[in-house]
Design an enzyme around this catalytic site. Structure first.
Site, PDB file in Angstrom:
ATOM      1  CD  GLU A  37      -2.809   1.276   2.476  1.00 11.92           C
ATOM      2  OE1 GLU A  37      -2.818   0.374   3.400  1.00 11.92           O
ATOM      3  OE2 GLU A  37      -3.240   2.346   2.519  1.00 11.92           O
ATOM      4  NE  ARG A 263       4.352  -8.209  11.026  1.00 14.14           N
ATOM      5  CZ  ARG A 263       3.890  -7.495  10.142  1.00 14.14           C
ATOM      6  NH1 ARG A 263       2.976  -7.960   9.512  1.00 14.14           N
ATOM      7  NH2 ARG A 263       4.312  -6.342  10.303  1.00 14.14           N
ATOM      8  CE  LYS A 273       3.117   0.212   4.749  1.00 20.54           C
ATOM      9  NZ  LYS A 273       2.617  -0.071   3.424  1.00 20.54           N
TER      10      LYS A 273
HETATM   11  P1  ATP Z   1       2.991  -2.605   8.102  1.00 20.59           P
HETATM   12  O1  ATP Z   1       2.418  -3.568   9.034  1.00 20.59           O
HETATM   13  O2  ATP Z   1       4.474  -2.100   8.423  1.00 20.59           O
HETATM   14  O3  ATP Z   1       2.207  -1.265   8.001  1.00 20.59           O
HETATM   15  P2  ATP Z   1       1.539  -3.511   5.935  1.00 20.59           P
HETATM   16  O4  ATP Z   1       1.588  -4.915   5.789  1.00 20.59           O
HETATM   17  O5  ATP Z   1       0.526  -2.491   6.074  1.00 20.59           O
HETATM   18  O6  ATP Z   1       2.883  -2.929   6.671  1.00 20.59           O
HETATM   19  P3  ATP Z   1       1.744  -3.423   3.173  1.00 20.59           P
HETATM   20  O7  ATP Z   1       2.082  -2.247   2.257  1.00 20.59           O
HETATM   21  O8  ATP Z   1       0.194  -4.073   3.056  1.00 20.59           O
HETATM   22  O9  ATP Z   1       2.374  -3.011   4.390  1.00 20.59           O
HETATM   23  O10 ATP Z   1       2.544  -4.694   2.748  1.00 20.59           O
HETATM   24  C1  ATP Z   1       2.914  -5.306   1.646  1.00 20.59           C
HETATM   25  C2  ATP Z   1       3.386  -6.666   1.712  1.00 20.59           C
HETATM   26  O11 ATP Z   1       4.651  -6.669   2.585  1.00 20.59           O
HETATM   27  C3  ATP Z   1       2.222  -7.607   2.187  1.00 20.59           C
HETATM   28  O12 ATP Z   1       2.162  -8.671   1.634  1.00 20.59           O
HETATM   29  C4  ATP Z   1       2.909  -7.691   3.562  1.00 20.59           C
HETATM   30  O13 ATP Z   1       2.296  -9.086   3.936  1.00 20.59           O
HETATM   31  C5  ATP Z   1       4.253  -7.779   3.552  1.00 20.59           C
HETATM   32  N1  ATP Z   1       4.753  -7.283   4.761  1.00 20.59           N
HETATM   33  C6  ATP Z   1       4.692  -6.201   5.327  1.00 20.59           C
HETATM   34  N2  ATP Z   1       5.361  -6.416   6.660  1.00 20.59           N
HETATM   35  C7  ATP Z   1       5.935  -7.392   6.608  1.00 20.59           C
HETATM   36  C8  ATP Z   1       6.782  -8.020   7.529  1.00 20.59           C
HETATM   37  N3  ATP Z   1       7.385  -7.565   8.667  1.00 20.59           N
HETATM   38  N4  ATP Z   1       7.586  -9.158   7.160  1.00 20.59           N
HETATM   39  C9  ATP Z   1       7.176  -9.936   5.924  1.00 20.59           C
HETATM   40  N5  ATP Z   1       6.359  -9.172   4.985  1.00 20.59           N
HETATM   41  C10 ATP Z   1       5.915  -8.168   5.260  1.00 20.59           C
HETATM   42 MG    MG Z   2      -1.165  -3.681   5.056  1.00 24.87          MG
END
Ligand code: ATP
Ligand code: MG
Length: 561
Positions: A37, A263, A273
């Site tokens: 995102e 994760r 984020k």
């Molecule tokens: P955050 O939790 O930091 O706000 P998010 O999951 O909201 O991150 P996205 O932009 O939705 O951020 O993530 C894009 C991809 O990265 C998704 O498929 C998510 O599962 C993966 N991702 C995010 N954080 C991690 C992590 N700590 N380890 C592995 N994959 C991750």
């Molecule tokens: Mg997300």
């Protein structure tokens, strides 16, 4: 593209599934996606997902799509879209022509929603957010049907059209999937799939005032793109039931499968984020790319190499169980990479002047230094030597204990690649601080060894005071003092910020060869760690270095003690 496969390692469970699906003919080619995102910069957790998705595609001659999951107009921006592309490229991956935006599918997603309404599988609901929560029930109690649940298809179509046309105010209603308010999966208790949001979108402008929810949008975007394996993190495990319900109910021509992995969690940092954005907005750090942040741009500015991050991701592996990775593992990954590739140089961080009293005043000579003692192929360089030098302040000690093998009155030490020198006298200022050392050198010891075979244990680094260049150096420590800064729900994670996470040294003196250093270079400053120029602060004539990592894991030592 860079190959990140490690053939000697057994396949992780997702790669195993992919291999089986290819072997059985279930899929003839593999399509994965990385779906960020654009509401912030990518962090090291995303790197794990990038390495996994792009890695699997690459290893199987498949493709990996970059898809911006841009369904939250209020929080997203073009700046984030651009930073994400920069970071994925820098990590060494390429999406080729496969760059997509969920917002490209808004028209199709709307039509799928209409189709659900026509199937009697979605309805417009006027319960408020609080009421919806109340009606939802709990893990032990079933939910209650919304009073709007049994509207006619015609009424729902008309209301959904009003939502779409901006005739209804934000928050007045949502479109909900009609599934089962008693489902053991709370996510299946008539989840909202569309909401009214009257904000401008960075790509579609004001075309839309309804936006799809993640669970509706994601599975259909995967389907539209023909994704074979939709890989996400474990917190989406329950969402899989909804993912499958949407595709089954709409009887879509293809049905991607969702797989969840654990994760990445690293101690001494936060990895969300939202929290990183707080640090940026409230100016606890110098932007998203602050060298202390575990964002990809922060790691890049700090001096991490793409290879070291890929190797870190391969080391931590892909599993099904949540775990914590020690920050030291990440630091070791870059240390291992730089140990092989970074040329060695000498730089004095906290200088103390040395005068070699018996060295001819006008004389300058060159000594030869190896660029990498373990790798002669990296060659040698000339280091100017003269009467005035700088050494590290900590390499002198008054009344030193026996085991101090560096300088103190009457003690002899080796200047790396140069001569043996003996400290004769420490010169003090009015405050009693040592400001200069008077030493003598032994002209017979050029190169650093004594012809009479006498043993000199200590070797210290130095820079010619006449030739050295001055620089600013930033030393970093972990951004948080607590191992799990966001674990305590009663406390704010910012309470655990490390006040000593950045130390700036303004009077450093570096060997003259560094005058030609570029932003692409990384060096080992002997005995001090690995360093690179800071891409933001450095200017022609004003070098500013970041310490990437120390030579040894100082935290491991601390915990051993
Ligand atoms: P955050 O939790 O930091 O706000 P998010 O999951 O909201 O991150 P996205 O932009 O939705 O951020 O993530 C894009 C991809 O990265 C998704 O498929 C998510 O599962 C993966 N991702 C995010 N954080 C991690 C992590 N700590 N380890 C592995 N994959 C991750
Ligand atoms: Mg997300």
């Amino acid at each position: 593209m860079t190959d990140i496969t490690t053939p000697d390692k057994p396949l992780d469970f997702i790669r195993q599934i992919v291999a089986e699906d290819l072997a059985s003919g279930k899929h003839s080619s593999i399509v994965t996606r990385f779906p960020p995102e654009p509401n912030g910069f990518l962090h090291i957790g995303h790197a794990k997902s990038i390495c996994l998705n792009f890695g699997i595609a690459q290893e199987n001659n498949g493709v990996c799509h970059l898809r911006f999951d841009d369904t939250n107009p209020g929080k997203e921006s073009v700046e984030y879209v651009e930073s994400i592309q920069r970071d994925v490229h820098w990590l060494g991956f390429n999406w080729g022509e496969h760059k997509y935006y969920a917002s490209d599918y808004f028209g199709q997603l709307h039509d799928f929603a209409v189709q659900l309404i026509k199937l009697g599988k979605a309805y417009v609901c006027h319960l408020s957010g609080d009421e919806m929560r109340e009606y939802r029930g709990t893990l032990t109690e079933p939910g209650k049907d919304s009073p709007y649940r049994n509207r006619s298809v015609e009424e729902n179509l008309a209301l959904f059209a009003q939502m779409k046309n901006g005739e209804l105010a934000e928050g007045t209603c949502t479109l909900r999937a009609k599934i089962d308010m008693a489902s053991p999966y709370i996510i299946l208790r008539d989840p909202a799939i569309y909401r009214i949001l009257k904000s401008s979108h960075h790509r579609t402008g004001d075309t839309w005032c309804i936006y799809p929810m993640y669970d509706f949008c994601h599975c259909l975007s995967d389907m539209i793109e023909g994704i074979t394996h939709s890989i996400c993190t474990l917190e989406f495990e329950n969402n899989r039931a909804l993912y499958d319900w949407v595709l089954d109910t709409l009887q879509t021509p293809c049905h991607p499968r969702q797989y969840e992995f654990a994760r990445l969690n690293i101690n001494y940092t936060v990895m969300s984020k939202r929290k990183l954005l707080q640090l940026v907005n409230e100016r606890y750090v110098d932007g998203w790319d602050d060298p202390r942040m575990l964002t990809i741009s922060g790691l890049r500015r700090r001096g991490y190499t793409p290879a070291s991050i890929r190797s870190f991701c391969a080391t931590v592996g892909v599993g099904k169980r949540e775990s914590w990775i020690d920050m030291g593992v990440l630091e070791n990954a870059v240390r291992d990479d730089l140990n092989i590739h970074a040329p060695r140089v000498m730089g004095v961080l906290e200088p103390l002047k040395v005068l070699i009293t018996n060295y001819p005043e006008e004389q300058v000579e060159e000594v030869e230094g190896q660029n990498h003692p373990q790798n002669p192929d990296m060659g040698t360089r000339k280091l100017p030597f003269c009467r005035e030098l700088y050494i590290e302040r900590s390499d002198y000690m008054e009344n030193a204990p026996k085991k101090f093998f560096r300088l103190s009155e009457g003690r002899e030490v080796r200047l790396r690649y140069a001569y043996l020198i003996t400290c004769q006298q420490a010169v003090k200022n009015a405050q009693g601080e040592v400001v200069e050392l008077h030493c003598t050198y032994d002209p017979a010891t050029k190169g650093g060894s004594a012809p009479d075979g006498r043993k000199v244990k200590g070797t210290i680094h130095w820079v010619s005071a006449r030739h050295g260049i001055s620089a600013r150096i930033c030393l970093y420590d972990r951004l948080f003092t607590a191992e799990h800064p966001d674990a305590d729900k009663e406390r704010d994670f910012k309470d655990f910020l490390n006040p000593g996470s950045k130390k700036v040294l303004d009077n450093c003196i570096l060997e003259p060869s560094l005058a030609s250093a570029t932003l692409a270079d990384r060096f080992q400053f002997e005995r001090q760690g690995y360093f690179c120029l800071d891409s933001k602060e450095s200017q022609p004539g004003k070098q500013v270095y970041n310490r990437i990592v120390t030579l040894k894991d100082s935290w491991a030592k601390v915990s051993e003690e």
